[in-house]
Design a protein around this motif. Structure first.
Motif, PDB file in Angstrom:
ATOM      1  N   THR A 227      79.512  50.359  79.575  1.00 21.38           N
ATOM      2  CA  THR A 227      80.444  50.797  78.683  1.00 21.38           C
ATOM      3  C   THR A 227      81.184  52.049  78.868  1.00 21.38           C
ATOM      4  OG1 THR A 227      79.235  51.420  76.971  1.00 21.38           O
ATOM      5  CG2 THR A 227      79.321  49.078  76.826  1.00 21.38           C
ATOM      6  N   ILE A 228      80.337  53.096  79.726  1.00 21.45           N
ATOM      7  CA  ILE A 228      80.841  54.523  79.708  1.00 21.45           C
ATOM      8  C   ILE A 228      82.039  54.660  80.343  1.00 21.45           C
ATOM      9  CG2 ILE A 228      80.100  56.765  80.878  1.00 21.45           C
ATOM     10  CD1 ILE A 228      77.269  56.213  80.274  1.00 21.45           C
ATOM     11  N   PRO A 229      82.313  54.007  81.706  1.00 25.45           N
ATOM     12  CA  PRO A 229      83.780  54.044  82.228  1.00 25.45           C
ATOM     13  C   PRO A 229      84.732  53.469  81.364  1.00 25.45           C
ATOM     14  CG  PRO A 229      82.207  52.754  83.577  1.00 25.45           C
ATOM     15  CD  PRO A 229      81.266  53.372  82.410  1.00 25.45           C
ATOM     16  N   ILE A 230      84.479  52.313  80.660  1.00 26.28           N
ATOM     17  CA  ILE A 230      85.510  51.670  79.973  1.00 26.28           C
ATOM     18  C   ILE A 230      85.780  52.595  78.785  1.00 26.28           C
ATOM     19  CG2 ILE A 230      86.044  49.589  78.532  1.00 26.28           C
ATOM     20  CD1 ILE A 230      83.816  47.997  80.188  1.00 26.28           C
ATOM     21  N   ILE A 231      85.055  53.066  78.051  1.00 28.98           N
ATOM     22  CA  ILE A 231      85.380  53.851  76.693  1.00 28.98           C
ATOM     23  C   ILE A 231      86.092  54.997  77.136  1.00 28.98           C
ATOM     24  CG2 ILE A 231      84.512  55.084  75.022  1.00 28.98           C
ATOM     25  CD1 ILE A 231      82.317  52.895  74.932  1.00 28.98           C
ATOM     26  N   MET A 232      85.311  55.778  78.422  1.00 33.20           N
ATOM     27  CA  MET A 232      85.804  57.075  78.875  1.00 33.20           C
ATOM     28  C   MET A 232      87.094  57.218  79.617  1.00 33.20           C
ATOM     29  SD  MET A 232      83.619  58.739  76.879  1.00 33.20           S
ATOM     30  CE  MET A 232      84.356  60.363  77.480  1.00 33.20           C
ATOM     31  N   LYS A 233      87.465  56.056  80.296  1.00 32.68           N
ATOM     32  CA  LYS A 233      88.490  56.245  81.278  1.00 32.68           C
ATOM     33  C   LYS A 233      89.329  54.955  81.363  1.00 32.68           C
ATOM     34  CE  LYS A 233      87.274  60.214  83.493  1.00 32.68           C
ATOM     35  NZ  LYS A 233      88.295  61.406  83.865  1.00 32.68           N
ATOM     36  N   LEU A 234      89.008  53.790  81.040  1.00 31.89           N
ATOM     37  CA  LEU A 234      89.641  52.628  81.504  1.00 31.89           C
ATOM     38  C   LEU A 234      90.319  51.819  80.262  1.00 31.89           C
ATOM     39  CD1 LEU A 234      86.803  51.052  83.915  1.00 31.89           C
ATOM     40  CD2 LEU A 234      88.984  51.909  84.546  1.00 31.89           C
ATOM     41  N   MET A 235      89.812  52.131  78.971  1.00 34.23           N
ATOM     42  CA  MET A 235      90.620  51.557  77.882  1.00 34.23           C
ATOM     43  C   MET A 235      92.000  52.049  77.863  1.00 34.23           C
ATOM     44  SD  MET A 235      87.769  51.884  74.872  1.00 34.23           S
ATOM     45  CE  MET A 235      88.777  50.610  73.524  1.00 34.23           C
ATOM     46  N   ASN A 236      92.836  51.071  77.765  1.00 37.67           N
ATOM     47  CA  ASN A 236      94.242  51.043  77.815  1.00 37.67           C
ATOM     48  C   ASN A 236      94.960  50.144  76.913  1.00 37.67           C
ATOM     49  OD1 ASN A 236      95.332  49.097  79.953  1.00 37.67           O
ATOM     50  ND2 ASN A 236      93.868  50.024  81.104  1.00 37.67           N
ATOM     51  N   GLY A 237      96.394  49.990  76.578  1.00 43.03           N
ATOM     52  CA  GLY A 237      97.109  49.111  76.171  1.00 43.03           C
ATOM     53  C   GLY A 237      97.430  47.834  76.827  1.00 43.03           C
ATOM     54  N   LYS A 238      97.134  48.007  78.229  1.00 45.48           N
ATOM     55  CA  LYS A 238      97.328  46.584  78.664  1.00 45.48           C
ATOM     56  C   LYS A 238      96.254  45.733  79.178  1.00 45.48           C
ATOM     57  CE  LYS A 238     101.186  49.113  81.255  1.00 45.48           C
ATOM     58  NZ  LYS A 238     101.657  49.161  82.631  1.00 45.48           N
ATOM     59  N   SER A 239      94.936  46.149  78.686  1.00 44.43           N
ATOM     60  CA  SER A 239      94.032  45.480  78.961  1.00 44.43           C
ATOM     61  C   SER A 239      93.150  45.231  77.765  1.00 44.43           C
ATOM     62  CB  SER A 239      93.011  46.040  79.969  1.00 44.43           C
ATOM     63  OG  SER A 239      92.652  47.490  79.388  1.00 44.43           O
ATOM     64  N   LYS A 240      92.267  44.214  77.542  1.00 40.09           N
ATOM     65  CA  LYS A 240      91.305  44.213  76.439  1.00 40.09           C
ATOM     66  C   LYS A 240      89.802  44.358  76.866  1.00 40.09           C
ATOM     67  CE  LYS A 240      93.416  40.561  73.270  1.00 40.09           C
ATOM     68  NZ  LYS A 240      93.203  39.305  72.867  1.00 40.09           N
ATOM     69  N   HIS A 241      89.016  44.752  75.791  1.00 43.42           N
ATOM     70  CA  HIS A 241      87.843  45.360  76.352  1.00 43.42           C
ATOM     71  C   HIS A 241      86.582  44.755  75.112  1.00 43.42           C
ATOM     72  CE1 HIS A 241      91.195  48.075  76.217  1.00 43.42           C
ATOM     73  NE2 HIS A 241      90.611  48.380  77.699  1.00 43.42           N
ATOM     74  N   VAL A 242      85.478  44.520  76.125  1.00 41.26           N
ATOM     75  CA  VAL A 242      84.359  44.061  75.373  1.00 41.26           C
ATOM     76  C   VAL A 242      83.093  45.009  75.502  1.00 41.26           C
ATOM     77  CG1 VAL A 242      82.385  42.157  75.180  1.00 41.26           C
ATOM     78  CG2 VAL A 242      84.987  41.734  75.629  1.00 41.26           C
ATOM     79  N   LEU A 243      82.722  45.435  74.459  1.00 44.02           N
ATOM     80  CA  LEU A 243      81.631  46.808  74.827  1.00 44.02           C
ATOM     81  C   LEU A 243      80.283  46.242  74.075  1.00 44.02           C
ATOM     82  CD1 LEU A 243      83.952  49.341  73.446  1.00 44.02           C
ATOM     83  CD2 LEU A 243      83.724  48.857  75.734  1.00 44.02           C
ATOM     84  N   LEU A 244      79.495  45.792  74.867  1.00 42.52           N
ATOM     85  CA  LEU A 244      78.190  45.254  74.344  1.00 42.52           C
ATOM     86  C   LEU A 244      77.203  46.516  74.489  1.00 42.52           C
ATOM     87  CD1 LEU A 244      77.804  41.966  76.609  1.00 42.52           C
ATOM     88  CD2 LEU A 244      78.768  42.275  74.074  1.00 42.52           C
ATOM     89  N   THR A 245      76.549  46.771  73.400  1.00 39.00           N
ATOM     90  CA  THR A 245      75.499  47.771  73.045  1.00 39.00           C
ATOM     91  C   THR A 245      76.197  49.290  73.713  1.00 39.00           C
ATOM     92  OG1 THR A 245      74.226  47.547  75.178  1.00 39.00           O
ATOM     93  CG2 THR A 245      73.827  46.352  73.071  1.00 39.00           C
ATOM     94  N   PRO A 246      77.304  49.718  73.228  1.00 43.74           N
ATOM     95  CA  PRO A 246      77.685  50.988  73.954  1.00 43.74           C
ATOM     96  C   PRO A 246      76.807  51.943  73.152  1.00 43.74           C
ATOM     97  CG  PRO A 246      79.067  50.201  72.119  1.00 43.74           C
ATOM     98  CD  PRO A 246      78.085  49.176  72.296  1.00 43.74           C
ATOM     99  N   LEU A 247      76.587  53.216  73.882  1.00 43.85           N
ATOM    100  CA  LEU A 247      75.788  54.237  73.783  1.00 43.85           C
ATOM    101  C   LEU A 247      76.006  55.108  72.804  1.00 43.85           C
ATOM    102  CD1 LEU A 247      74.686  54.946  77.608  1.00 43.85           C
ATOM    103  CD2 LEU A 247      73.768  53.268  76.059  1.00 43.85           C
ATOM    104  N   LEU A 248      76.050  54.658  71.545  1.00 44.69           N
ATOM    105  CA  LEU A 248      76.707  55.293  70.398  1.00 44.69           C
ATOM    106  C   LEU A 248      76.185  56.489  70.027  1.00 44.69           C
ATOM    107  CD1 LEU A 248      77.952  52.393  68.038  1.00 44.69           C
ATOM    108  CD2 LEU A 248      79.323  53.526  69.708  1.00 44.69           C
ATOM    109  N   LYS A 249      74.797  56.838  70.453  1.00 49.19           N
ATOM    110  CA  LYS A 249      74.094  58.045  70.140  1.00 49.19           C
ATOM    111  C   LYS A 249      74.777  59.360  70.688  1.00 49.19           C
ATOM    112  CE  LYS A 249      69.142  57.447  69.032  1.00 49.19           C
ATOM    113  NZ  LYS A 249      67.717  57.689  69.360  1.00 49.19           N
ATOM    114  N   LEU A 250      75.161  58.951  71.963  1.00 52.02           N
ATOM    115  CA  LEU A 250      76.173  60.024  72.530  1.00 52.02           C
ATOM    116  C   LEU A 250      77.291  60.264  71.772  1.00 52.02           C
ATOM    117  CD1 LEU A 250      75.719  58.692  76.191  1.00 52.02           C
ATOM    118  CD2 LEU A 250      74.605  60.340  75.094  1.00 52.02           C
ATOM    119  N   ASP A 251      77.684  61.557  71.342  1.00 52.43           N
ATOM    120  CA  ASP A 251      78.826  61.972  70.629  1.00 52.43           C
ATOM    121  C   ASP A 251      80.054  61.772  71.479  1.00 52.43           C
ATOM    122  OD1 ASP A 251      77.278  62.626  68.499  1.00 52.43           O
ATOM    123  OD2 ASP A 251      77.018  64.704  68.719  1.00 52.43           O
ATOM    124  N   GLU A 252      79.976  61.862  72.721  1.00 58.98           N
ATOM    125  CA  GLU A 252      81.230  61.724  73.426  1.00 58.98           C
ATOM    126  C   GLU A 252      81.615  60.186  73.238  1.00 58.98           C
ATOM    127  OE1 GLU A 252      78.721  65.032  75.583  1.00 58.98           O
ATOM    128  OE2 GLU A 252      78.369  63.082  74.579  1.00 58.98           O
TER     129      GLU A 252
END
Length: 210
Positions: A109-134
């Protein structure tokens, strides 16, 4: 359906991926966890669902030495993104997809959340590392559509952060009681884990169809 194992070489580094061609105009790039591979239940049945929905699927294969995780988060994020983006670029040399989805588990999920999320795609995030503030801050700042699934017994389940994300209109947040980082029900509840997996795949299907 055609399944191809492909290898590309970038600066003497080999990157491999599996391309499952389903004669589709839609592709889902799947990014596994550090130890949670595509043969494990969540990703196996997610792949099956995507193929059932007539998607093409790309499994990105990566592995990193443990020393990587001693580096600053920005360096970790950039390295994984660099590898994933090389695979995407190689696929796009050969295929012109009209729609793109990303599905990641944990590390994926790291590259998706930090770089790849955009308005043209959809995103499924299974167990993202939410402890990381970034990770949390990037999700708070994003206005892009995503389904987020996390277990309430996952070390990365932080109730205050989850509630903040739940209040965002662009995010669908699903929390799974008694589930760990693999989204298995603890302690060793096999049938409950299967039922939970069924619900999670159902949530992914609803999100895909939406």
């Amino acid at each position: 359906m055609r399944v191809s194992e492909k290898t590309i070489v970038i600066d003497q580094k080999k990157l491999t991926y599996t391309h499952i061609e389903n004669n589709s105009h839609i592709v889902c790039y799947m990014l596994s966890g550090a130890g949670y591979t595509y043969e494990k239940p969540l990703l196996y049945y997610s792949t099956m669902l995507l193929l059932e929905k007539k998607f093409d699927v790309v499994h990105v294969h990566y592995s990193y030495e443990k020393e990587l995780f001693n580096q600053p988060f920005a360096d970790i994020s950039e390295l994984i993104y660099s590898d994933v983006s090389e695979v995407i670029a190689d696929v796009e040399k050969q295929f012109m997809y009209e729609e793109i989805f990303f599905l990641g588990k944990s590390l994926g999920t790291i590259p998706i959340i930090m770089k790849l999320m955009n308005g043209k795609s959809k995103h499924v995030l299974l167990t993202p590392l939410l402890k990381l503030d970034e990770i949390h801050e990037a999700l708070l700042a994003s206005d892009h559509s995503a389904l987020l699934v996390i277990g309430e017994e996952d070390p990365h389940f932080v109730p205050t952060k989850v509630e903040q994300l739940r209040n965002k209109a662009n995010l669908i947040v699903v929390t799974v009681p008694k589930a760990n980082h693999s989204l298995d029900i603890q302690p060793f509840k096999s049938l409950e884990s299967v039922e939970s997996l069924k619900e999670i795949i159902g949530n992914i299907e609803t999100f895909i169809n939406g």
